[in-house]
Design a protein around this motif. Structure first.
Motif, PDB file in Angstrom:
ATOM      1  N   UNK A   1       0.817  -1.216   0.000  1.00  0.00           N
ATOM      2  CA  UNK A   1       0.000   0.000   0.000  1.00  0.00           C
ATOM      3  C   UNK A   1       0.850   1.265   0.000  1.00  0.00           C
ATOM      4  N   UNK A   2       2.153   1.112   0.046  1.00  0.00           N
ATOM      5  CA  UNK A   2       3.012   2.288   0.002  1.00  0.00           C
ATOM      6  C   UNK A   2       3.087   2.988   1.334  1.00  0.00           C
ATOM      7  N   UNK A   3       2.982   4.269   1.301  1.00  0.00           N
ATOM      8  CA  UNK A   3       3.211   5.089   2.500  1.00  0.00           C
ATOM      9  C   UNK A   3       1.973   5.113   3.377  1.00  0.00           C
ATOM     10  N   UNK A   4       2.081   4.464   4.529  1.00  0.00           N
ATOM     11  CA  UNK A   4       1.018   4.479   5.526  1.00  0.00           C
ATOM     12  C   UNK A   4       1.598   4.939   6.860  1.00  0.00           C
ATOM     13  N   UNK A   5       0.700   5.395   7.724  1.00  0.00           N
ATOM     14  CA  UNK A   5       1.145   5.866   9.025  1.00  0.00           C
ATOM     15  C   UNK A   5       1.523   4.691   9.926  1.00  0.00           C
ATOM     16  N   UNK A   6       2.711   4.779  10.521  1.00  0.00           N
ATOM     17  CA  UNK A   6       3.174   3.781  11.499  1.00  0.00           C
ATOM     18  C   UNK A   6       3.731   4.516  12.706  1.00  0.00           C
ATOM     19  N   UNK A   7       3.595   3.886  13.847  1.00  0.00           N
ATOM     20  CA  UNK A   7       4.166   4.488  15.048  1.00  0.00           C
ATOM     21  C   UNK A   7       5.655   4.175  15.129  1.00  0.00           C
ATOM     22  N   UNK A   8       6.433   5.223  15.268  1.00  0.00           N
ATOM     23  CA  UNK A   8       7.874   5.107  15.439  1.00  0.00           C
ATOM     24  C   UNK A   8       8.241   5.547  16.855  1.00  0.00           C
ATOM     25  N   UNK A   9       9.315   4.964  17.351  1.00  0.00           N
ATOM     26  CA  UNK A   9       9.889   5.401  18.626  1.00  0.00           C
ATOM     27  C   UNK A   9      11.293   5.914  18.318  1.00  0.00           C
ATOM     28  N   UNK A  10      11.465   7.215  18.084  1.00  0.00           N
ATOM     29  CA  UNK A  10      12.745   7.729  17.604  1.00  0.00           C
ATOM     30  C   UNK A  10      13.775   8.003  18.699  1.00  0.00           C
ATOM     31  N   UNK A  11      13.351   7.907  19.951  1.00  0.00           N
ATOM     32  CA  UNK A  11      14.283   8.261  21.039  1.00  0.00           C
ATOM     33  C   UNK A  11      13.914   7.452  22.271  1.00  0.00           C
ATOM     34  N   UNK A  12      14.545   6.271  22.385  1.00  0.00           N
ATOM     35  CA  UNK A  12      14.273   5.411  23.535  1.00  0.00           C
ATOM     36  C   UNK A  12      15.574   4.729  23.945  1.00  0.00           C
ATOM     37  N   UNK A  13      15.866   4.773  25.213  1.00  0.00           N
ATOM     38  CA  UNK A  13      17.052   4.103  25.739  1.00  0.00           C
ATOM     39  C   UNK A  13      16.691   2.682  26.151  1.00  0.00           C
ATOM     40  N   UNK A  14      17.706   1.870  26.294  1.00  0.00           N
ATOM     41  CA  UNK A  14      17.500   0.461  26.629  1.00  0.00           C
ATOM     42  C   UNK A  14      18.364   0.095  27.834  1.00  0.00           C
ATOM     43  N   UNK A  15      18.095  -1.044  28.438  1.00  0.00           N
ATOM     44  CA  UNK A  15      18.936  -1.476  29.551  1.00  0.00           C
ATOM     45  C   UNK A  15      20.412  -1.464  29.176  1.00  0.00           C
ATOM     46  N   UNK A  16      21.225  -0.913  30.059  1.00  0.00           N
ATOM     47  CA  UNK A  16      22.652  -0.809  29.795  1.00  0.00           C
ATOM     48  C   UNK A  16      23.039   0.506  29.171  1.00  0.00           C
ATOM     49  N   UNK A  17      22.068   1.414  28.957  1.00  0.00           N
ATOM     50  CA  UNK A  17      22.417   2.714  28.396  1.00  0.00           C
ATOM     51  C   UNK A  17      23.463   3.380  29.279  1.00  0.00           C
ATOM     52  N   UNK A  18      24.395   4.086  28.701  1.00  0.00           N
ATOM     53  CA  UNK A  18      25.569   4.570  29.436  1.00  0.00           C
ATOM     54  C   UNK A  18      25.190   5.494  30.576  1.00  0.00           C
ATOM     55  N   UNK A  19      24.266   6.441  30.316  1.00  0.00           N
ATOM     56  CA  UNK A  19      23.931   7.430  31.343  1.00  0.00           C
ATOM     57  C   UNK A  19      22.504   7.231  31.827  1.00  0.00           C
ATOM     58  N   UNK A  20      22.361   7.464  33.154  1.00  0.00           N
ATOM     59  CA  UNK A  20      21.033   7.457  33.769  1.00  0.00           C
ATOM     60  C   UNK A  20      20.293   6.153  33.516  1.00  0.00           C
ATOM     61  N   UNK A  21      20.985   5.051  33.674  1.00  0.00           N
ATOM     62  CA  UNK A  21      20.392   3.734  33.471  1.00  0.00           C
ATOM     63  C   UNK A  21      19.621   3.335  34.725  1.00  0.00           C
ATOM     64  N   UNK A  22      18.276   3.334  34.617  1.00  0.00           N
ATOM     65  CA  UNK A  22      17.443   3.002  35.774  1.00  0.00           C
ATOM     66  C   UNK A  22      16.604   1.757  35.525  1.00  0.00           C
ATOM     67  N   UNK A  23      17.093   0.866  34.643  1.00  0.00           N
ATOM     68  CA  UNK A  23      16.314  -0.311  34.289  1.00  0.00           C
ATOM     69  C   UNK A  23      16.515  -1.469  35.270  1.00  0.00           C
ATOM     70  N   UNK A  24      17.415  -1.335  36.193  1.00  0.00           N
ATOM     71  CA  UNK A  24      17.658  -2.406  37.159  1.00  0.00           C
ATOM     72  C   UNK A  24      18.745  -3.351  36.690  1.00  0.00           C
ATOM     73  N   UNK A  25      19.225  -4.151  37.626  1.00  0.00           N
ATOM     74  CA  UNK A  25      20.376  -5.007  37.326  1.00  0.00           C
ATOM     75  C   UNK A  25      19.992  -6.451  37.075  1.00  0.00           C
ATOM     76  N   UNK A  26      18.763  -6.859  37.456  1.00  0.00           N
ATOM     77  CA  UNK A  26      18.373  -8.258  37.350  1.00  0.00           C
ATOM     78  C   UNK A  26      17.560  -8.481  36.079  1.00  0.00           C
ATOM     79  N   UNK A  27      18.218  -9.028  35.067  1.00  0.00           N
ATOM     80  CA  UNK A  27      17.594  -9.369  33.781  1.00  0.00           C
ATOM     81  C   UNK A  27      16.560  -8.328  33.332  1.00  0.00           C
ATOM     82  N   UNK A  28      16.987  -7.087  33.133  1.00  0.00           N
ATOM     83  CA  UNK A  28      16.007  -6.054  32.727  1.00  0.00           C
ATOM     84  C   UNK A  28      15.524  -6.226  31.293  1.00  0.00           C
TER      85      UNK A  28
END
Length: 991
Positions: A4-31
């Motif tokens: 169908x070509x160009x359709x609207x999709x939800x993007x997440x352009x700015x999200x950190x993940x576990x292990x991010x260098x700064x301000x990592x608050x995801x926890x240490x146990x299998x985040x």
């Protein structure tokens, strides 16, 4: 490939993940398990993720491993977002800038690390590169107590600042970076460019924003600014910031709770397939391809969108199933590739092909279905609609245009457009379409239950047209009466002469009769003369009563005719004029004109009264008596005697006036002749009195006619105002619009055909052989053009009336001097005066006309190509009430390339936001610069003998490289259009 070509999709352009260098608050146990589970369960679902980390790609690489292991099945696109801190101070720290890296290159990780390595930070008399190893070294050098590499990496990241000029230089010097990296900068006040407060740093802020492709912001005000809807226009943004910018917003998650959950559900939506090029396209068309909100922008209503087309029983359809985009769908291909075939198939499924289209000559028609009529067989098309409905139609037209079907789309086929844009079409088809749009721009209430524009127009103006007709008829009647009075005026001298002559004649007869008097009979003669005068008076009275009686009898006939014929016909005409009244027969019966009183009884009584008065005046003849004995005594009041008695006494006196029979007969004859001439004199006196009053009556009638003439123009002006009211909704919209729409305008004005008016007089009424002011050809037309035309066309009713009065004062005697008949030719002159008055005060040469102009030129005078623009203006920009799919076959056919770009591109962009548009085109601008949502590429195989060639379709959006390649290969000027688009928008993208 078919999508169908160009359709609207939800993007997440700015999200950190576990292990991010700064301000990592995801926890240490299998985040990671909890993190991925949260992402997988989000609503609305995220389908593209930019994995963010500071300076490095570690968490992105971890993401890739989990994706490869089967997690995040709904996420179709992952790419790195490398967050850097510039050495530019912001309100709470430093400005953050992001490198969004395309994952298309298999070596994108090694390449981007090579780019990052070129970024350097100088400290401790040393130079540190932007690599994991160098960041660890920087962390340990800045804090010698840190021994753990992870802690040193985090601390080094807090110290490393990127010099903006150096970053710009590194990107500019790398061809790979320019092709594969998009720059985003935070637009907020904390760590974004809005936080640069110092006036001295305003230029730095501008340079950073100019360098960036994307602004990270969820603020509606920022979005409006960056698409040119605030302080700066799009042209201003191009001049100052190298173009518009898309605004995107991510959750910036640093903890489990906020994963994919931006505050206020301010989700990022990108229109395009799930590939990095969709982001590039969003940079080219920020307004149309990027949005922040809880839901993506809506365009056409789902029930009015064709979501899928399927062709059954057609072995020529190599691609029988084709999904369709709800926005702008363009169908391209080489000549004879099957472009029009698909448009025809879709239109057939919508019942949008007219009977004329189905019956078109297969040898000359541009329609695929018409040309293939004999070969189409039992093929059918089934359309699936966004609201869930499906429709199936035969492609040979056998079930088309049924009594229950209606067009579910508007199809502008080549044949339809050519007909509307032809010289013939401009006077009917194109105007009809314009009137339809005008009609549908009115609310249902304002339409007053009319079915179309013509009916609505008639409802609005019929009242004034009827008033104009009534006043014109009144002018005609008054003019006839004025002509009669003018004729009477001309008779004053003649009648005066005749009265004088008649008096002389009577005097002569009286003298002759006196000579017949025998001596000794003077007393009898005097008595006879007295009686003769009394008899004459009685005869005049009897004649007057006789005239009255004839009038009463004529009134009886007229009343009978009015009752049996006139009044019923007037009622029938009123019912016809006011057919929408809703009155029943009994209610209409109240409008039957009847006489106020019992006129039959009254007229019978009047006739009886007149007969009685005549009988009384005549009286009964007395019985025969001795001739020597008077029938009337000398002292009797002869004025009270009946005519029979007076006549009998006159006969007795005539017998005794002379013994000579001959003299007696002469006396009697002269007496009768004198009575006869006196009657004639009485008639002439009455006519003379009437003629002497004609001038005053004429002036009164002329004033009455002037007033009626003014009322005619009141009706004309009211009709003009009513017509203008029909255009009010569109005129208001056009006045508030800009660009191409402002070139289209509607006007209602009076047109005075002075040439027609003057030519008729010069050729039919005036004798221009006579010397005078209007001797020369067109001299009358010139005088009327100067004196009357401005008022006729633009003046008020009072101004028109005053202009006509002034014209008559100045020219009436001159016009009369050119009469072809002399006033003494009474019958001919009177008939001519009637014609003259009807012409002078006629208004047949004045029409109220509504005009549709484009760029100041009446559409009747436009070239076919420009009429094509007007037609497309209607359907694309003004036809708001029609939300059905719009199918157009090669709209550029009659237009030059500049017109396509200047006039149509913006219209298609605006139209696709409101309705589904499906367009067959050869023009690259109509694909590229409209940012088409879906491009369907048609390709036909070899043409077999006695059959149809196989037709194959591929489809996708402009963000797809293969589709872009097809556009460039198929459409003339495709590559140039891409380059022009980039140049015009100042987009620094090569792909």
């Amino acid at each position: 490939m078919i999508s169908r070509g160009s359709e609207w999709h939800r993007w997440e352009p700015h999200i950190h993940a576990p292990g991010t260098i700064l301000n990592n608050q995801f926890g240490a146990t299998d985040p990671w398990s909890a993190y991925l589970t949260t992402l997988e369960g989000l609503t609305p679902a995220i389908e593209a993720i930019a994995v963010t980390d500071y300076y490095v790609t570690d968490t992105y690489e971890e993401f890739i491993k989990h994706k490869a292991a089967g997690r995040l099945p709904g996420v179709m696109l992952l790419f790195p977002n490398i967050e850097l801190r510039l050495d530019v101070a912001a309100k709470s720290g430093f400005v953050n800038i992001h490198l969004l890296v395309s994952p298309e290159d298999p070596d994108h990780l090694s390449e981007v690390k090579r780019i990052l390595k070129r970024l350097q930070f100088r400290a401790f008399n040393d130079r540190f590169d932007c690599t994991r190893e160098e960041l660890i070294k920087l962390g340990k050098r800045s804090n010698s107590t840190i021994t753990d590499d992870g802690a040193a990496l985090r601390h080094g990241a807090t110290q490393f600042k990127v010099n903006f000029d150096e970053l710009r230089k590194v990107i500019d010097e790398s061809e790979w970076a320019k092709k594969n990296i998009l720059i985003a900068v935070a637009g907020g006040a904390g760590d974004g460019t809005s936080g640069i407060r110092q006036a001295a740093d305003a230029t730095v802020r501008q340079e950073i924003e100019k360098f960036s492709h994307i602004i990270f912001s969820s603020s509606p005000a920022q979005r409006e600014f960056w698409i040119g809807q605030r302080d700066l226009t799009t042209e201003g943004l191009r001049a100052r910031y190298d173009g518009c910018k898309p605004c995107l917003h991510g959750s910036d998650s640093h903890d489990q709770k906020s994963v994919g959950q931006p505050v206020g559900d301010r989700f990022s939506w990108v229109k395009g397939s799930l590939e990095f090029d969709a982001l590039r396209q969003a940079c080219i068309d920020p307004e149309g391809r990027a949005y922040v909100g809880d839901q993506p922008p809506r365009s056409a209503m789902p029930s009015q969108v064709i979501s899928h087309v399927r062709i059954d029983n057609g072995d020529w359809a190599s691609t029988p199933d084709i999904p369709l985009n709800p926005g702008l769908v363009t169908i391209i291909g080489a000549r004879g590739s099957g472009k029009t075939a698909l448009a025809d198939v879709i239109a057939a499924g919508c019942d949008a092909i007219t009977p004329a289209g189905w019956d078109a000559d297969e040898n000359i028609s541009p329609s695929f279905l018409a040309r293939a009529r004999r070969l189409i067989g039992d093929a059918t098309t089934t359309l699936s609609w966004g609201g869930g409905a499906t429709t199936t139609r035969s492609l040979d037209g056998r079930d088309a245009n049924g009594h229950t079907s209606f067009p579910r789309a508007r199809y502008l086929s080549q044949q339809f457009v050519e007909e509307l844009c032809s010289a013939k079409g401009v006077s009917d088809g194109l105007v009809d379409e314009i009137e339809r749009v005008i009609f549908e721009s009115h609310s249902q209430e304002d339409r007053e239950w009319a079915l179309d524009f013509a009916e609505l127009r008639d409802q609005q103006i019929s009242r004034f047209q009827q008033a104009r007709e009534r006043e014109s008829e009144a002018i005609s009647d008054i003019s006839n009466r004025i002509a009669t009075e003018l004729e009477k005026e001309s008779l004053v001298a003649s009648l005066t002469s005749q009265v004088g002559q008649k008096k002389k004649l009577i005097a002569g007869y009286t003298a002759d009769r006196a000579k017949l008097v025998v001596k000794g009979t003077e007393v009898q003669v005097a008595r006879h003369t007295q009686l003769s005068e009394a008899a004459q008076k009685l005869r005049n009275q009897i004649q007057a009563f006789g005239n009255q009686r004839r009038t009463f009898v004529a009134l009886q006939d007229e009343a009978r005719s009015m009752r049996t014929t006139g009044a019923p016909e007037m009622l029938r005409q009123a019912q016809t004029r006011h057919s929408n009244s809703g009155l029943n027969a009994q209610q209409w019966d109240d409008f039957l004109l009847i006489f106020k009183g019992d006129v039959d009884k009254s007229l019978a009584a009047y006739i009886e009264w007149a007969d009685g008065e005549v009988r009384k005046l005549n009286g009964v003849p007395p019985p025969p008596n001795d001739p020597s004995i008077a029938l009337i005594s000398d002292n009797a009041d002869v004025s009270k005697l009946p005519l029979a008695h007076i006549a009998a006494e006159m006969s007795r006196l005539e017998a005794v006036l002379s013994a000579d029979k001959i003299v007696r007969e002469q006396y009697k004859a002269l007496t009768g002749r004198i009575a006869q001439e006196n009657s004639a004199l009485q008639t002439l006196d009455t006519r003379l009195t009437d003629a002497k009053g004609a001038a005053a009556r004429r002036k009164g009638l002329q004033a009455e006619r002037d007033d009626a003439y003014g009322r005619v123009f009141e009706a004309i002006i009211n009709e003009q105002d009513a017509l203008a009211g029909l255009y009010t909704p569109l005129m208001a919209r056009l006045a508030a619009s800009s660009g191409t729409l402002r070139k289209l305008s509607f006007s209602v004005r009076r047109i005075a055909d002075v040439q027609k008016w003057g030519t008729f007089a010069e050729e039919e009424l005036l004798d221009r052989r006579k010397t005078g002011p209007f001797y020369g050809r067109d001299s009358l037309i010139a005088a009327a053009t100067e004196a009357l035309k401005p008022a006729w066309e633009m003046g008020s009713a009072a101004e028109v009336q005053a202009s006509m009065t002034a014209f008559m004062v100045k020219y009436l005697s001159d016009l009369l001097s050119h009469a072809p008949y002399a006033p003494t030719q009474h019958a001919e002159f009177r008939a001519w005066l009637n014609q003259f008055a009807h012409w002078l005060f006629g208004t047949d040469h004045i029409t109220v006309r509504y005009e549709i102009t484009y760029d100041g030129v009446d559409i009747r005078k436009l070239s076919p190509g420009t009429r094509g623009i007007v037609l497309l203006l209607l359907y694309l920009a003004l036809d708001d009430s029609d939300d059905r799919p719009l199918i157009i076959d090669q709209p550029e056919e009659n237009l030059d390339p500049k017109s396509v770009f200047d006039e149509l591109v913006a219209l298609f962009i605006a139209a696709k936001a409101k309705r589904q548009v499906i367009m067959v085109t050869h023009n690259a601008n109509l694909v590229i610069n409209t940012d088409a949502d879906q491009i369907i590429v048609a390709e036909a195989g070899p043409h077999p003998s006695g059959g149809l060639p196989p037709i194959r379709y591929t489809a996708g959006g402009l963000e797809n490289a293969e589709i872009r390649k097809a556009v460039c290969n198929i459409l003339e000027g495709g590559e140039a259009a891409f380059r022009e688009r980039a140049r015009r928008l100042r987009v620094r993208l090569d792909r």
